[in-house]
Design a protein around this motif. Structure first.
Motif, short mmCIF file in Angstrom:
data_model
loop_
_atom_site.label_atom_id
_atom_site.label_comp_id
_atom_site.label_asym_id
_atom_site.label_seq_id
_atom_site.Cartn_x
_atom_site.Cartn_y
_atom_site.Cartn_z
N LEU A 17 -3.05 72.05 55.21
CA LEU A 17 -1.84 71.51 54.58
C LEU A 17 -1.13 72.54 53.71
CD1 LEU A 17 -2.63 67.88 53.36
CD2 LEU A 17 -0.86 68.58 54.97
N ALA A 18 -1.86 73.23 52.86
CA ALA A 18 -1.22 74.13 51.90
C ALA A 18 -2.13 75.29 51.57
CB ALA A 18 -0.86 73.39 50.62
N ASN A 19 -1.51 76.42 51.35
CA ASN A 19 -2.23 77.60 50.86
C ASN A 19 -1.21 78.43 50.07
OD1 ASN A 19 -3.98 79.67 50.35
ND2 ASN A 19 -4.35 80.22 52.49
N ARG A 20 -1.16 78.17 48.80
CA ARG A 20 -0.13 78.77 47.96
C ARG A 20 -0.75 79.48 46.76
NH1 ARG A 20 3.52 78.20 51.39
NH2 ARG A 20 5.58 77.30 50.95
N HIS A 21 -0.13 80.61 46.39
CA HIS A 21 -0.55 81.38 45.22
C HIS A 21 0.67 81.63 44.34
CE1 HIS A 21 -3.37 84.00 43.06
NE2 HIS A 21 -2.33 84.81 42.85
N ASN A 49 8.57 74.57 40.99
CA ASN A 49 8.94 73.71 42.12
C ASN A 49 8.85 74.52 43.40
OD1 ASN A 49 11.23 72.89 39.73
ND2 ASN A 49 9.91 71.28 40.51
N ASP A 50 8.34 73.88 44.44
CA ASP A 50 8.16 74.58 45.70
C ASP A 50 8.30 73.58 46.85
OD1 ASP A 50 7.66 76.58 47.50
OD2 ASP A 50 5.51 76.69 47.14
N ILE A 51 8.75 74.08 48.00
CA ILE A 51 8.84 73.29 49.23
C ILE A 51 8.00 73.99 50.28
CG2 ILE A 51 10.32 72.44 51.08
CD1 ILE A 51 10.86 70.97 48.59
N MET A 52 7.07 73.24 50.88
CA MET A 52 6.21 73.78 51.94
C MET A 52 6.49 73.06 53.24
SD MET A 52 2.53 74.20 50.02
CE MET A 52 2.33 72.41 49.94
N GLU A 53 6.71 73.83 54.30
CA GLU A 53 6.91 73.23 55.62
C GLU A 53 5.55 72.78 56.18
OE1 GLU A 53 9.84 72.67 57.00
OE2 GLU A 53 10.81 73.54 55.23
N VAL A 54 5.54 71.60 56.80
CA VAL A 54 4.33 71.08 57.45
C VAL A 54 4.30 71.59 58.88
CG1 VAL A 54 3.08 69.02 58.17
CG2 VAL A 54 4.28 69.06 55.97
N GLU A 55 3.32 72.40 59.18
CA GLU A 55 3.28 73.06 60.48
C GLU A 55 2.25 72.38 61.39
OE1 GLU A 55 2.55 77.12 59.58
OE2 GLU A 55 4.55 77.46 58.72
N PHE A 56 2.49 71.10 61.71
CA PHE A 56 1.64 70.35 62.63
C PHE A 56 2.12 70.59 64.06
CE2 PHE A 56 0.75 66.83 59.28
CZ PHE A 56 -0.23 67.63 58.72
#
Length: 534
Positions: free
Chosen positions: A40-44, A399-406
């Protein structure tokens, strides 16, 4: 042994031969519950990426990666002259003085107003009036001298406290003759006169010498009026006088980066200096060797910070008192340092006022002591701001927006899953508590950015060392269980919106470094029912 093995072999053949074999169409394939994992997410997030002070002259990082807010700023307040303290000191009226005692030759000592004792003075303006009345029956003539008042010949070149000696002319001398019952008014201009009572023991009075001549006993009185006196220089004992208020306003050198960070920072150990100086011409001309200037008490002082939006904050002492007066200027100067131990200076400067105003009221010669002053002396309040503090953070929003790469297969499996758990692991390298709101968004009914559902997570700040910095990242693992509707919505989600708030609680003191960071890892788990018959 061989007979036993033969018997077993025969038995197997017999039992196998008796088993029923079902028809192909009646065979049911097995069904399984399978588990499926997906990322789902991998953010630093590093603090230096969120707080960009590049090319800001007031904000930087030091060798320890600490944020430094550094301002060295000096400005001078409006200067307040002290002429109200020295002017009109001789103004008074002395009525019905019996000067008949000057018959033949004599001396009169006339007292100044209460509390005044003059050593020397340079008088630039003023008048002395002598109203003499002959109440007797015979004609009188008088010759009066005021030996302490002498014409100042080199007033334009003489400097108080300088090396040039005063060149003096004749003393004030008044002569006249009055018939019996007659009176007269004699006015003498005091412009550019030097008063010198250095040979008098009692300096609270001025001397009149002279003589009155008449054929017999006389009865002569006088009124002495001194008015509109002004001084270039005065030395002696003068009663206290409260001067007009000193007001100054000045802008702080605050960049846009600093303004943008106003709501998020705390300063550690800043200092602000207020310097009050008595600028004495006597000290200037003497090279600072004369210590005969008057003390000055900054009796009341108020310091207010104001933003461009009109918000204000008062600088106070630790007891919350806004009147910061009671500061004594001795030997011409006074310095008051405001720091965290004696004031709310961190709160005041963290407020980042665009403008600071100082309002002060000065009391000249509070102890009614002896000194000297000139009409060019001034009281000056200087403001010196020395912020070399470590910048800390009270709250920070990311604030951040992450694309869901399913993949399409991922979405199908998630949609048909019986159970789902989302797991988020967070390594918090900030000594700040955190709160994350995750909004799962996608397209619905033609709206490209519909919020399907949101979840909230909280996590603790990093453990701190003795200097309030993060000792090591704190690991937190949280699980979120989804219901069937949320499962279907997750399967069509296109993006995840992260709104993160990092803040301190209960007034906890923190320190941060630009290399402090937060790492978020998110992944999902679903239980999927696999039916091979389908």
């Amino acid at each position: 042994m061989k007979r036993l093995l033969l018997l077993i072999s025969v038995s197997i053949i017999v039992f196998s031969g008796c088993a029923d074999i079902p028809d192909r169409d009646s065979v049911t394939m097995p069904q399984y519950d399978t588990e499926y994992n997906f990322p789902l997410a991998n953010r630093h997030y590093q603090l230096s990426d969120q707080i960009d002070f590049e090319n800001d002259e007031y904000l930087s990082s030091d060798e320890l990666n600490q944020y430094i807010y550094k301002i060295e700023y000096d400005t001078l307040a409006e200067e307040q002259d002290i002429v109200d303290f020295i002017d009109a000191r001789l103004d008074t009226t002395y009525n019905n003085i019996d000067i008949s005692t000057l018959n033949s030759t004599g001396v009169l000592m006339i007292g100044f107003s209460e509390g005044i004792a003059l050593n020397q003075a340079v008088i630039t303006e003023g008048k002395i009036k002598l109203v003499v009345e002959n109440r007797g029956t015979v004609k009188v003539s008088f010759d009066i001298t005021m030996p302490a008042f002498r014409k100042f010949l080199n007033v334009d070149t003489w400097l108080p406290g300088g090396q040039t000696e005063a060149e003096l002319g004749a003393a004030i001398n008044i002569k006249s003759t009055l018939e019996a019952g007659q009176d007269t008014v004699i006015t003498h201009d005091l412009n550019d006169y030097f008063y010198d009572a250095s040979d008098q023991e009692d300096k609270t009075k001025f001397k009149i010498t002279g003589k009155i001549a008449s054929e017999s006993q006389n009865d002569v009185t006088a009124d002495i009026i001194i008015e509109n006196s002004a001084f270039r220089y005065i030395s002696g004992t003068l009663p206290s006088v409260k001067l007009d208020q000193i007001v100054t306003e000045f802008e702080l050198p605050i960049s846009n980066d600093v303004r943008d960070f106003r709501e998020h920072m705390v300063l550690r150990d800043p200092t602000m200096l207020i310097s009050a100086n008595y600028l004495s011409e006597v000290l200037i001309n003497s090279g600072g060797t004369i210590n005969e200037i008057f003390d000055v008490l900054i009796e009341d002082m108020f310091i207010v910070g104001r933003t461009s939006a009109g918000e204000t904050i008062d600088l106070t002492d630790k007891a919350g008192e806004t009147n910061l007066g009671g500061l004594l200027i001795t030997d011409g100067n006074m310095v008051k340092e405001f720091n965290n131990s004696n004031s709310n200076i961190s709160e005041f400067l963290t407020f980042l006022p665009d403008e600071i105003s100082i309002t002060a009221f000065a009391l000249m010669n509070p102890e009614n002591g002896e000194g000297s002053a000139t009409d060019k002396d001034k009281i000056q309040i200087s403001f010196s701001l020395d912020i070399n503090g470590i910048l800390s953070i009270s709250n920070l929003t990311v604030n951040d927006i992450m694309e869901v790469e399913f993949t399409s297969d991922d979405r199908g499996i998630i949609r048909d899953a019986r159970e789902a758990i989302l797991t988020f692991e967070l390594w918090n390298g900030l000594p700040l508590e955190g709160d994350i709101t995750m909004g799962f968004r996608g397209e619905s009914d033609g709206n490209y950015d519909t919020l399907f559902f949101s979840k909230n997570l909280t996590f603790d700040g990093a453990e701190q060392d003795d200097d309030f910095f993060a000792r090591a990242p704190r690991h937190t693992k949280k699980e979120i269980h989804l219901d069937s509707l949320e499962l279907r919505q997750l399967s069509i989600a296109k993006r995840i919106q992260l709104d993160m708030i990092f803040s301190t609680t209960d007034g906890k003191q923190v320190a941060v470094r630009s290399t402090d960071s937060v790492h978020i890892l998110g992944y999902g788990w679903v239980r999927h029912h696999l039916n091979i018959n389908e």
